[in-house]
Scaffold this motif. Structure first.
Motif, PDB file in Angstrom:
ATOM      1  N   CYS A  87       0.834  -1.199   0.000  1.00  0.00           N
ATOM      2  CA  CYS A  87       0.000   0.000   0.000  1.00  0.00           C
ATOM      3  C   CYS A  87       0.874   1.257   0.000  1.00  0.00           C
ATOM      4  N   ALA A  88       1.957   1.222   0.784  1.00  0.00           N
ATOM      5  CA  ALA A  88       2.845   2.386   0.897  1.00  0.00           C
ATOM      6  C   ALA A  88       3.521   2.710  -0.435  1.00  0.00           C
ATOM      7  N   CYS A  89       3.702   1.695  -1.288  1.00  0.00           N
ATOM      8  CA  CYS A  89       4.312   1.926  -2.599  1.00  0.00           C
ATOM      9  C   CYS A  89       3.439   2.838  -3.461  1.00  0.00           C
ATOM     10  N   ARG A  90       2.140   2.818  -3.203  1.00  0.00           N
ATOM     11  CA  ARG A  90       1.194   3.535  -4.060  1.00  0.00           C
ATOM     12  C   ARG A  90       0.465   4.667  -3.348  1.00  0.00           C
ATOM     13  N   SER A  91       0.502   4.640  -2.028  1.00  0.00           N
ATOM     14  CA  SER A  91      -0.251   5.617  -1.253  1.00  0.00           C
ATOM     15  C   SER A  91       0.686   6.486  -0.415  1.00  0.00           C
ATOM     16  N   PRO A  92       0.862   7.740  -0.775  1.00  0.00           N
ATOM     17  CA  PRO A  92       1.675   8.624   0.062  1.00  0.00           C
ATOM     18  C   PRO A  92       1.164   8.694   1.497  1.00  0.00           C
ATOM     19  N   LYS A  93      -0.149   8.613   1.676  1.00  0.00           N
ATOM     20  CA  LYS A  93      -0.724   8.682   3.019  1.00  0.00           C
ATOM     21  C   LYS A  93      -0.236   7.525   3.885  1.00  0.00           C
ATOM     22  N   GLU A  94      -0.214   6.306   3.321  1.00  0.00           N
ATOM     23  CA  GLU A  94       0.254   5.143   4.081  1.00  0.00           C
ATOM     24  C   GLU A  94       1.743   5.240   4.349  1.00  0.00           C
ATOM     25  N   ALA A  95       2.517   5.671   3.364  1.00  0.00           N
ATOM     26  CA  ALA A  95       3.964   5.803   3.563  1.00  0.00           C
ATOM     27  C   ALA A  95       4.267   6.812   4.663  1.00  0.00           C
ATOM     28  N   SER A 129      15.000   0.860  17.342  1.00  0.00           N
ATOM     29  CA  SER A 129      15.012   1.000  15.900  1.00  0.00           C
ATOM     30  C   SER A 129      14.905  -0.397  15.309  1.00  0.00           C
ATOM     31  N   SER A 130      15.648  -0.705  14.268  1.00  0.00           N
ATOM     32  CA  SER A 130      15.548  -2.020  13.637  1.00  0.00           C
ATOM     33  C   SER A 130      16.718  -2.240  12.692  1.00  0.00           C
ATOM     34  N   VAL A 131      17.080  -3.493  12.500  1.00  0.00           N
ATOM     35  CA  VAL A 131      18.085  -3.804  11.482  1.00  0.00           C
ATOM     36  C   VAL A 131      17.572  -3.435  10.095  1.00  0.00           C
ATOM     37  N   ALA A 132      16.253  -3.286   9.950  1.00  0.00           N
ATOM     38  CA  ALA A 132      15.671  -2.915   8.655  1.00  0.00           C
ATOM     39  C   ALA A 132      16.117  -1.530   8.204  1.00  0.00           C
ATOM     40  N   GLY A 133      16.609  -0.719   9.141  1.00  0.00           N
ATOM     41  CA  GLY A 133      17.049   0.612   8.794  1.00  0.00           C
ATOM     42  C   GLY A 133      18.484   0.695   8.336  1.00  0.00           C
ATOM     43  N   ASP A 134      19.205  -0.423   8.339  1.00  0.00           N
ATOM     44  CA  ASP A 134      20.619  -0.382   7.969  1.00  0.00           C
ATOM     45  C   ASP A 134      20.833  -0.231   6.467  1.00  0.00           C
ATOM     46  N   ARG A 135      19.862  -0.663   5.686  1.00  0.00           N
ATOM     47  CA  ARG A 135      19.946  -0.481   4.241  1.00  0.00           C
ATOM     48  C   ARG A 135      18.559  -0.659   3.638  1.00  0.00           C
ATOM     49  N   ALA A 138      13.810  -3.702  -1.045  1.00  0.00           N
ATOM     50  CA  ALA A 138      12.583  -3.596  -1.831  1.00  0.00           C
ATOM     51  C   ALA A 138      11.351  -4.005  -1.041  1.00  0.00           C
ATOM     52  N   SER A 139      11.495  -4.959  -0.133  1.00  0.00           N
ATOM     53  CA  SER A 139      10.337  -5.535   0.548  1.00  0.00           C
ATOM     54  C   SER A 139       9.781  -4.654   1.659  1.00  0.00           C
ATOM     55  N   ASN A 140      10.569  -3.698   2.178  1.00  0.00           N
ATOM     56  CA  ASN A 140      10.061  -2.903   3.304  1.00  0.00           C
ATOM     57  C   ASN A 140      10.703  -1.520   3.390  1.00  0.00           C
ATOM     58  N   TYR A 141      10.856  -0.847   2.261  1.00  0.00           N
ATOM     59  CA  TYR A 141      11.616   0.397   2.309  1.00  0.00           C
ATOM     60  C   TYR A 141      10.879   1.543   3.000  1.00  0.00           C
ATOM     61  N   ALA A 142       9.562   1.492   3.110  1.00  0.00           N
ATOM     62  CA  ALA A 142       8.858   2.527   3.875  1.00  0.00           C
ATOM     63  C   ALA A 142       9.208   2.403   5.355  1.00  0.00           C
ATOM     64  N   LYS A 147      12.930   3.728  10.057  1.00  0.00           N
ATOM     65  CA  LYS A 147      13.852   3.270  11.092  1.00  0.00           C
ATOM     66  C   LYS A 147      15.258   3.818  10.858  1.00  0.00           C
ATOM     67  N   ALA A 148      15.646   3.986   9.597  1.00  0.00           N
ATOM     68  CA  ALA A 148      16.948   4.592   9.310  1.00  0.00           C
ATOM     69  C   ALA A 148      16.989   6.027   9.831  1.00  0.00           C
ATOM     70  N   GLY A 149      15.902   6.756   9.609  1.00  0.00           N
ATOM     71  CA  GLY A 149      15.824   8.103  10.125  1.00  0.00           C
ATOM     72  C   GLY A 149      15.855   8.146  11.640  1.00  0.00           C
TER      73      GLY A 149
END
Length: 238
Positions: A87-95, A129-135, A138-142, A147-149
């Motif tokens: 959803c976040a890929c297509r919806s700015p509101k969700e992102a 935070s999360s390890v997801a923020g280290d780089r 494609a699967s969870n960049y929102a 988390k990177a921020g």
């Protein structure tokens, strides 16, 4: 006895950490969106005051600190929202919702804590935070970018408060057996229990650690992943 304010206190990691710190002599202040679940967590920790807090609600964010009966000695921020990546890929509101819940919505109360702790000359801020923020992946960049921020914010806050008596600990869990990954088929060997993460946090607090990967093997694994050239990493579709 020291007091810890727990934000997002109904999350699996927060509940495990709250029980551990309470059993070690800490007094708790619990904050979150679901008042009924907050009271259940409070009962499990031997009783604690509960306060409304919604990272997506500006009024709630600004009001929380003034509701506390006393300034805590520590803040554990365990608020998190995986969201819907498709959803976040297509919806700015969700992102933006994902980014606000995981990062920007947490900034006001953590800045209030930092100011109060700095004025007192002592305090502890723990941010999940999360390890997801280290780089970016494609699967969870929102979620990952939020988390990177948040990781960068905590790093900057730690640098700003260095020497003031205030310690900032960044916690980077991998997959944890909580509601956030419910329904996903993952190898059990890479999924940690909330209790394991809580114990790692407790040890990191007492050792003065700045950045905690939990379990610890995520640190070298992510170092290798970050070292991959972008032309290779983008083809992995992780």
């Amino acid at each position: 006895m020291p007091t810890m304010l727990v934000l997002g206190a109904t999350s699996g990691i927060a509940q495990a950490a709250a029980r551990l710190f309470a059993n070690s002599g800490w007094t708790l202040q619990l904050a979150g969106r679901d008042s009924q679940r907050l009271r259940e967590v409070a009962d499990a920790c031997g009783g604690a005051p509960v306060f409304p807090f919604d990272a997506l609600d500006p009024a709630s964010r600004s009001a929380l600190w003034g509701l506390l009966p006393s300034c805590p000695d520590a803040v554990l921020c365990a608020v998190g929202l995986l969201g819907d990546q498709d959803c976040a890929c297509r919806s700015p509101k969700e992102a933006l919702r994902v980014m606000e819940c995981n990062f920007t919505g947490l900034v006001p109360v953590l800045l209030q804590a930092a100011e109060a702790f700095e004025a007192r000359g002592a305090g502890l801020i723990i941010g999940l935070s999360s390890v997801a923020g280290d780089r970016g992946r494609a699967s969870n960049y929102a979620y990952g970018s939020a988390k990177a921020g948040f990781t960068a914010f905590l790093s900057g806050l730690r640098a700003r408060l260095w020497g003031s008596g205030v310690h900032v600990l960044t916690v980077k869990p991998g997959y944890v057996a909580t509601g956030m990954i419910a329904g996903r088929r993952l190898p059990s060997c890479i999924v940690a229990s909330p209790e394991r993460v809580a114990r790692d946090i407790f040890r990191a607090v007492h050792s003065g650690q700045d950045v905690l990967y939990t379990p610890g093997w995520w640190r070298p694994l992510l170092a290798l992943y970050r070292a991959l050239p972008e032309c290779v990493a983008k083809r992995l579709k992780l």
